[in-house]
Design an enzyme around this catalytic site. Structure first.
Site, short mmCIF file in Angstrom:
data_model
loop_
_atom_site.label_atom_id
_atom_site.label_comp_id
_atom_site.label_asym_id
_atom_site.label_seq_id
_atom_site.Cartn_x
_atom_site.Cartn_y
_atom_site.Cartn_z
N LYS A 102 -8.36 3.13 2.19
CA LYS A 102 -7.40 4.38 2.19
C LYS A 102 -7.71 4.85 0.72
CE LYS A 102 -4.20 2.80 5.21
NZ LYS A 102 -5.13 1.44 5.49
N GLU A 134 -20.94 20.85 -14.25
CA GLU A 134 -21.31 19.35 -14.69
C GLU A 134 -20.39 18.23 -13.78
OE1 GLU A 134 -23.15 20.45 -19.21
OE2 GLU A 134 -21.13 19.93 -18.83
N SER A 137 -16.78 24.42 -27.39
CA SER A 137 -16.80 23.23 -28.27
C SER A 137 -15.86 23.11 -29.41
CB SER A 137 -18.52 23.11 -28.64
OG SER A 137 -18.49 22.12 -29.71
N LYS A 188 -20.72 27.83 -28.55
CA LYS A 188 -20.92 27.10 -27.28
C LYS A 188 -19.91 27.76 -26.10
CE LYS A 188 -22.81 23.24 -26.96
NZ LYS A 188 -24.00 22.71 -26.50
N SER A 214 0.68 -1.37 -0.07
CA SER A 214 -0.05 0.20 -0.26
C SER A 214 1.06 1.30 0.04
CB SER A 214 -0.86 0.09 1.41
OG SER A 214 -0.23 -0.06 2.40
N TYR A 222 -8.74 -7.05 13.25
CA TYR A 222 -8.12 -6.36 12.18
C TYR A 222 -8.32 -7.42 10.95
CZ TYR A 222 -4.90 -4.51 8.71
OH TYR A 222 -4.69 -3.84 7.45
N ASN A 259 -1.48 -2.67 13.38
CA ASN A 259 -3.03 -2.52 13.56
C ASN A 259 -3.37 -1.42 14.34
OD1 ASN A 259 -2.85 -5.09 12.03
ND2 ASN A 259 -3.82 -6.24 13.80
N THR A 281 -41.73 25.04 -8.25
CA THR A 281 -41.78 23.43 -7.59
C THR A 281 -42.09 22.65 -8.93
OG1 THR A 281 -44.27 23.78 -7.23
CG2 THR A 281 -42.85 24.34 -5.29
N HIS A 282 -41.59 21.33 -8.86
CA HIS A 282 -41.65 20.51 -10.14
C HIS A 282 -40.90 21.31 -11.28
CE1 HIS A 282 -44.75 18.47 -7.68
NE2 HIS A 282 -45.16 19.73 -7.65
N ASN A 325 -19.58 25.88 -22.35
CA ASN A 325 -20.31 24.67 -21.57
C ASN A 325 -19.81 24.89 -20.28
OD1 ASN A 325 -21.40 23.67 -24.00
ND2 ASN A 325 -19.49 22.66 -24.58
N GLN A 369 -7.01 -2.21 4.59
CA GLN A 369 -6.20 -1.62 3.83
C GLN A 369 -6.83 -0.85 2.69
OE1 GLN A 369 -1.78 -2.84 3.33
NE2 GLN A 369 -2.52 -2.88 1.07
N1 ARG Z 1 -1.15 -1.52 5.60
C1 ARG Z 1 -1.86 -1.84 6.43
C2 ARG Z 1 -3.23 -1.26 6.34
O1 ARG Z 1 -3.42 -0.30 5.95
C3 ARG Z 1 -1.44 -1.81 7.80
C4 ARG Z 1 -1.69 -2.70 8.81
C5 ARG Z 1 -1.07 -3.99 8.30
N2 ARG Z 1 -1.35 -4.98 9.58
C6 ARG Z 1 -1.44 -6.10 9.39
N3 ARG Z 1 -1.59 -6.97 10.20
N4 ARG Z 1 -0.90 -6.50 8.12
O2 ARG Z 1 -4.31 -1.48 7.11
#
Ligand code: ARG
Length: 492
Positions: free
Chosen positions: A348, A313, A300, A306, A40, A340, A127, A172-173, A308, A345
């Site tokens: 993110k 949008e 355009s 145009k 990650s 956990y 964790n 309205t509408h 836009n 992961q």
């Molecule tokens: N990169 C992991 C995450 O975002 C960190 C925690 C990993 N923990 C584990 N026991 N593999 O969650």
């Protein structure tokens, strides 16, 4: 977002490799594909500041509790300061081989300060570390979003201030309903964004709670002072009390705070999307109510005439993306047993993209609506341009004051239902003539009901209609001015 480039090799001297991060238990290395799949670092490196802040607070507490030596604490602090500087300068070598931001920073720390670096992880797990990092990072982002929400509200209030007497048809509408002040219309969005700000503040209270000390899942055998760490990291409530996750299993595993944030962010985007839809309609040729500055539009490639409304949008489109992230996060959580799981992961990228999209959208909308400060004059320029005549003409065209005529007849003694029916006849006659109710001669109006007098023309005027709605929350200019003052006072 994830970088698929080939894994970089650890540079020369003894950087721990990923398999070394846990133990000698493993008999074969990961394939490159699995490394890439599980890593990650190329997205979670954006948590580096939070990761270092969490480590500094943890190490300080470990030393204060006598769990690590003061000299080790000093070495860790020194090493993390150098790492900060390396990351800021771009010199830090992020390694796919080291999986994530946590292992990358820890490995470099150990390379810099030796055994002290290896002691940092005492009483801690990735964790509780990652849960802490995400919370710290998100808290900072919520504060930025709060500021951006205020700027957008301020921009709306500023435009409202200049347009209290500008009248457009309320719908309205999407059918002409009753005339309203343009300021009143804009202030409806200020209400929405104000509630969004409150929701963000409420989410922030539950984000700002410390998981660290939960360790892997069950707590730790070391005599940690978790409240000390919480205070160091500013994880305190309004009374200054430390906020600490009270159950280690829950602390490391739930991402409800991220889901809540994502829901609050989705609502902000839904409000932006509604506003976008209005801007798009208002700037179409058929309405011509407003213009937005050229820098928010595109031409355009085929139709030379145009312009836009790409920005509104796109905001409307990006709302789908943010709501999609909410669905992703909530689905990510649903099947997970305690505690956990690596599934987490996956929290993110949707969270990061939500924050990026929301911040950019709020910034761009504040400027598109309110304009930009011209440094030479100190005044804002380049916000939306209002075509008051077009708005007024549209209100006058749509029999927007028909309700006012019915209310007038009620005040003369008719039951409302009868008044409603009488006015429907009058509207029909005016439509046949192609004129507004106010353009019918008094004698014609009196033909619909003898109680109608010359004072009806004030009632049928757009201004009369607005002024008559002088109750709290109504569109009368006096009410609108009071709301502008209230919002201004709130936003300072
Ligand atoms: N990169 C992991 C995450 O975002 C960190 C925690 C990993 N923990 C584990 N026991 N593999 O969650």
């Amino acid at each position: 977002m994830s970088d698929s480039s080939a894994p970089q090799q650890p540079s020369g001297d003894q950087l721990a490799t990923k398999s070394q991060a846990w133990s000698a238990l493993f008999s074969e290395p990961m394939s490159d594909l699995v490394k890439r799949y599980t890593a990650s670092v190329f997205f979670d490196k954006r948590l580096w500041q939070a990761d270092i802040a969490g480590s500094l607070a943890h190490a300080e507490m470990l030393a204060a509790q006598g769990i690590i030596a003061v000299a080790d604490h000093a070495a860790i602090t020194r090493g993390l300061a150098q790492i900060t500087q390396e990351i800021e300068s771009g010199a830090f070598e992020w390694q796919l081989d080291l999986e994530d931001v946590h292992l990358n920073i820890e490995a470099r720390l150990t390379q810099l300060v030796g055994d002290a670096g290896k002691r940092l992880h005492t009483g801690r797990s990735r964790n509780d570390q990652v849960a802490t990092d995400v919370r710290l990072w998100l808290r900072g982002e919520i504060d930025l979003i709060d500021g951006l929400l205020r700027e957008l509200q301020l921009a709306l209030v500023e435009v409202a201030e200049k347009n209290v007497e500008v009248i457009l048809p309320g719908f309205t509408h999407l059918q002409v309903a009753q005339p309203v002040s343009f300021a009143h219309h804009l202030l409806a969005y200020v209400e929405m964004f104000a509630r969004d700000g409150q929701r963000m503040q409420d989410v922030r209270r539950r984000v700002n709670v410390l998981p660290l000390g939960s360790a892997a899942l069950a707590g730790t055998t070391y005599a940690l002072d978790r409240e000390r760490v919480a205070r160091t990291l500013g994880m305190v409530d309004e009374q200054g009390r430390a906020c600490v996750c009270q159950n280690s299993l829950d602390g490391v595993s739930d991402r409800d705070f991220a889901i809540e944030f994502s829901a609050a962010a989705s609502l902000v985007m839904v409000h932006v999307s509604r506003l976008s839809e209005e801007l798009i309609v208002w700037m179409s040729q058929n309405f011509g109510f407003i213009r937005i500055a050229d820098r928010f539009t595109t031409g355009s490639s085929i139709m030379p005439q145009k312009k836009n409304p790409d920005v509104p949008e796109l905001a409307r489109g990006k709302t789908g993306r943010v709501v999609g992230h909410l669905m992703g996060l909530i689905t990510l959580m649903k099947g997970q047993p305690l505690a956990y799981n690596k599934d987490n992961q996956e929290d993110k990228e949707p969270l990061f993209d939500t924050v990026d999209t929301l911040k950019d959208t709020l910034r761009i909308f504040a400027e598109m609506i309110g304009g930009q400060v011209n440094p030479a004059t100190g005044a804002k320029e380049g916000g939306i341009t209002v075509n008051a005549q077009a708005m007024r003409a549209a209100a006058a065209r749509g029999y927007a004051t028909a309700t006012d005529l019915a209310d007038y007849l009620v005040k003369k003694g008719l039951p409302f239902r009868d008044a409603h029916e009488t006015v429907a006849h009058a509207v029909r006659a005016a439509q046949a003539e192609g004129v507004d109710l106010s353009e019918l001669p008094l004698a014609t109006l009196q033909g619909f009901h003898p109680a109608i007098g010359a004072d009806v023309f004030e009632v049928l005027s757009l201004e009369g209609s607005l002024n008559a709605r002088n109750t709290l929350g109504g569109t009368a200019p006096a009410q609108v001015r009071a709301q502008i003052a209230r919002q201004r006072a709130r936003l300072v």
